[in-house]
Design a protein around this motif. Structure first.
Motif, PDB file in Angstrom:
ATOM      1  N   THR A  38      61.385 127.403 -45.345  1.00 25.73           N
ATOM      2  CA  THR A  38      60.263 126.566 -44.920  1.00 25.73           C
ATOM      3  C   THR A  38      59.542 125.905 -46.077  1.00 25.73           C
ATOM      4  OG1 THR A  38      58.724 128.429 -45.034  1.00 25.73           O
ATOM      5  CG2 THR A  38      59.875 128.076 -42.919  1.00 25.73           C
ATOM      6  N   GLY A  39      59.921 126.243 -47.317  1.00 29.77           N
ATOM      7  CA  GLY A  39      59.191 125.721 -48.463  1.00 29.77           C
ATOM      8  C   GLY A  39      57.908 126.483 -48.716  1.00 29.77           C
ATOM      9  N   HIS A  40      57.725 127.599 -48.004  1.00 25.34           N
ATOM     10  CA  HIS A  40      56.538 128.439 -48.171  1.00 25.34           C
ATOM     11  C   HIS A  40      56.966 129.890 -48.335  1.00 25.34           C
ATOM     12  CE1 HIS A  40      53.606 125.341 -47.298  1.00 25.34           C
ATOM     13  NE2 HIS A  40      54.374 124.946 -46.307  1.00 25.34           N
ATOM     14  N   PRO A  41      56.217 130.667 -49.106  1.00 25.29           N
ATOM     15  CA  PRO A  41      56.530 132.091 -49.238  1.00 25.29           C
ATOM     16  C   PRO A  41      56.374 132.819 -47.901  1.00 25.29           C
ATOM     17  CG  PRO A  41      55.008 131.370 -50.952  1.00 25.29           C
ATOM     18  CD  PRO A  41      55.112 130.250 -49.965  1.00 25.29           C
ATOM     19  N   VAL A  42      57.137 133.869 -47.731  1.00 22.52           N
ATOM     20  CA  VAL A  42      57.095 134.719 -46.541  1.00 22.52           C
ATOM     21  C   VAL A  42      56.102 135.842 -46.793  1.00 22.52           C
ATOM     22  CG1 VAL A  42      58.479 136.215 -45.050  1.00 22.52           C
ATOM     23  CG2 VAL A  42      59.539 134.236 -46.151  1.00 22.52           C
ATOM     24  N   GLU A  43      55.202 136.091 -45.834  1.00 20.84           N
ATOM     25  CA  GLU A  43      54.274 137.224 -45.943  1.00 20.84           C
ATOM     26  C   GLU A  43      55.017 138.490 -45.545  1.00 20.84           C
ATOM     27  OE1 GLU A  43      51.055 137.535 -46.892  1.00 20.84           O
ATOM     28  OE2 GLU A  43      50.733 135.414 -47.304  1.00 20.84           O
ATOM     29  N   LEU A  44      55.109 139.454 -46.456  1.00 21.76           N
ATOM     30  CA  LEU A  44      55.811 140.691 -46.163  1.00 21.76           C
ATOM     31  C   LEU A  44      54.831 141.852 -45.981  1.00 21.76           C
ATOM     32  CD1 LEU A  44      58.857 140.518 -48.624  1.00 21.76           C
ATOM     33  CD2 LEU A  44      58.737 139.831 -46.214  1.00 21.76           C
ATOM     34  N   THR A  45      55.230 142.783 -45.121  1.00 22.24           N
ATOM     35  CA  THR A  45      54.453 143.991 -44.851  1.00 22.24           C
ATOM     36  C   THR A  45      55.330 145.202 -45.170  1.00 22.24           C
ATOM     37  OG1 THR A  45      55.241 144.138 -42.582  1.00 22.24           O
ATOM     38  CG2 THR A  45      53.230 142.821 -42.963  1.00 22.24           C
ATOM     39  N   ASN A  46      54.747 146.383 -45.051  1.00 26.47           N
ATOM     40  CA  ASN A  46      55.542 147.607 -45.227  1.00 26.47           C
ATOM     41  C   ASN A  46      56.746 147.584 -44.288  1.00 26.47           C
ATOM     42  OD1 ASN A  46      53.973 148.887 -47.222  1.00 26.47           O
ATOM     43  ND2 ASN A  46      52.578 149.723 -45.705  1.00 26.47           N
ATOM     44  N   ALA A  47      56.546 147.074 -43.071  1.00 26.89           N
ATOM     45  CA  ALA A  47      57.601 147.076 -42.064  1.00 26.89           C
ATOM     46  C   ALA A  47      58.730 146.097 -42.387  1.00 26.89           C
ATOM     47  CB  ALA A  47      57.007 146.754 -40.694  1.00 26.89           C
ATOM     48  N   SER A  48      58.421 144.949 -42.980  1.00 25.09           N
ATOM     49  CA  SER A  48      59.438 143.914 -43.205  1.00 25.09           C
ATOM     50  C   SER A  48      59.984 143.882 -44.631  1.00 25.09           C
ATOM     51  CB  SER A  48      58.869 142.539 -42.849  1.00 25.09           C
ATOM     52  OG  SER A  48      57.760 142.215 -43.667  1.00 25.09           O
ATOM     53  N   PHE A  49      59.327 144.527 -45.567  1.00 27.96           N
ATOM     54  CA  PHE A  49      59.710 144.425 -46.976  1.00 27.96           C
ATOM     55  C   PHE A  49      61.138 144.904 -47.229  1.00 27.96           C
ATOM     56  CE2 PHE A  49      59.956 145.669 -51.398  1.00 27.96           C
ATOM     57  CZ  PHE A  49      59.328 144.618 -52.050  1.00 27.96           C
ATOM     58  N   ALA A  50      61.467 146.096 -46.777  1.00 30.27           N
ATOM     59  CA  ALA A  50      62.788 146.680 -47.062  1.00 30.27           C
ATOM     60  C   ALA A  50      63.911 145.803 -46.512  1.00 30.27           C
ATOM     61  CB  ALA A  50      62.888 148.091 -46.491  1.00 30.27           C
ATOM     62  N   LYS A  51      63.722 145.242 -45.331  1.00 30.08           N
ATOM     63  CA  LYS A  51      64.766 144.400 -44.739  1.00 30.08           C
ATOM     64  C   LYS A  51      65.017 143.171 -45.603  1.00 30.08           C
ATOM     65  CE  LYS A  51      66.251 143.240 -40.210  1.00 30.08           C
ATOM     66  NZ  LYS A  51      65.895 143.041 -38.808  1.00 30.08           N
ATOM     67  N   HIS A  52      63.945 142.527 -46.054  1.00 34.61           N
ATOM     68  CA  HIS A  52      64.104 141.343 -46.898  1.00 34.61           C
ATOM     69  C   HIS A  52      64.703 141.712 -48.258  1.00 34.61           C
ATOM     70  CE1 HIS A  52      62.337 137.913 -44.721  1.00 34.61           C
ATOM     71  NE2 HIS A  52      61.765 138.874 -44.028  1.00 34.61           N
ATOM     72  N   LEU A  53      64.334 142.863 -48.772  1.00 35.79           N
ATOM     73  CA  LEU A  53      64.848 143.310 -50.065  1.00 35.79           C
ATOM     74  C   LEU A  53      66.337 143.655 -49.982  1.00 35.79           C
ATOM     75  CD1 LEU A  53      64.227 144.127 -53.000  1.00 35.79           C
ATOM     76  CD2 LEU A  53      63.704 146.411 -52.127  1.00 35.79           C
ATOM     77  N   GLU A  54      66.722 144.374 -48.938  1.00 33.53           N
ATOM     78  CA  GLU A  54      68.083 144.905 -48.850  1.00 33.53           C
ATOM     79  C   GLU A  54      69.078 143.981 -48.163  1.00 33.53           C
ATOM     80  OE1 GLU A  54      67.275 148.572 -46.858  1.00 33.53           O
ATOM     81  OE2 GLU A  54      66.088 149.338 -48.537  1.00 33.53           O
ATOM     82  N   ARG A  55      68.620 143.097 -47.276  1.00 33.71           N
ATOM     83  CA  ARG A  55      69.565 142.335 -46.457  1.00 33.71           C
ATOM     84  C   ARG A  55      69.711 140.865 -46.855  1.00 33.71           C
ATOM     85  NH1 ARG A  55      71.456 145.138 -42.027  1.00 33.71           N
ATOM     86  NH2 ARG A  55      73.133 143.624 -42.307  1.00 33.71           N
TER      87      ARG A  55
END
Length: 141
Positions: A38-55
């Motif tokens: 989207t041209g914008h950073p994604v807001e990450l939470t405890n719940a979503s961080f690991a998925k974005h990091l690992e996948r």
């Protein structure tokens, strides 16, 4: 034979398998049909961080920040500009350390803003302090 890149959708968190040559063609999520970049950073939470990091198969650049932090507020527009310049080669994300204190502690964030670049799910580089968009892009590259 076409290679594929796995990307986590910033909207619905679905994992997408995109032909690598199509990354520059504004791919959309197969589940929610929203743009994967989207041209914008994604807001990450405890719940979503690991998925974005690992996948995500692309590097993940995370800005650890807080709403009360003056330098964080000053750097926010530069981080958005850097997202436009670095996508789709790098996913940019933000973590509010006031709301996500566990992540701040897990990654030993001692000062903010702190940028952490992850490659292959592991920390590759770290930079504390506010930076301009050009400095962020140069530092990542």
């Amino acid at each position: 034979m076409t290679e594929f890149t796995h990307l986590v959708c910033p909207h619905c968190q679905a994992i997408n398998r995109v032909p690598t040559p199509r990354l520059e063609q504004h791919p959309k999520c197969g589940q929610c049909h929203q743009p994967l970049f989207t041209g914008h950073p994604v807001e990450l939470t405890n719940a979503s961080f690991a998925k974005h990091l690992e996948r995500n198969d692309i590097p993940l650049l995370v800005d650890f920040w807080a709403p009360w932090c003056g330098p964080c507020k000053m750097m926010a527009p530069a981080f958005v500009q850097a997202a436009s310049a670095l996508e789709p080669r790098v996913r940019l994300a933000k973590v509010n350390t006031d709301n996500e204190q566990t992540l701040g502690a897990q990654y030993n964030i001692r000062s903010i803003p702190t940028l952490v670049l992850f490659k292959g799910g592991r920390e590759a580089a770290r930079q504390a302090g506010a930076m301009t968009a050009q400095d962020i892009v140069r530092w990542v590259q």
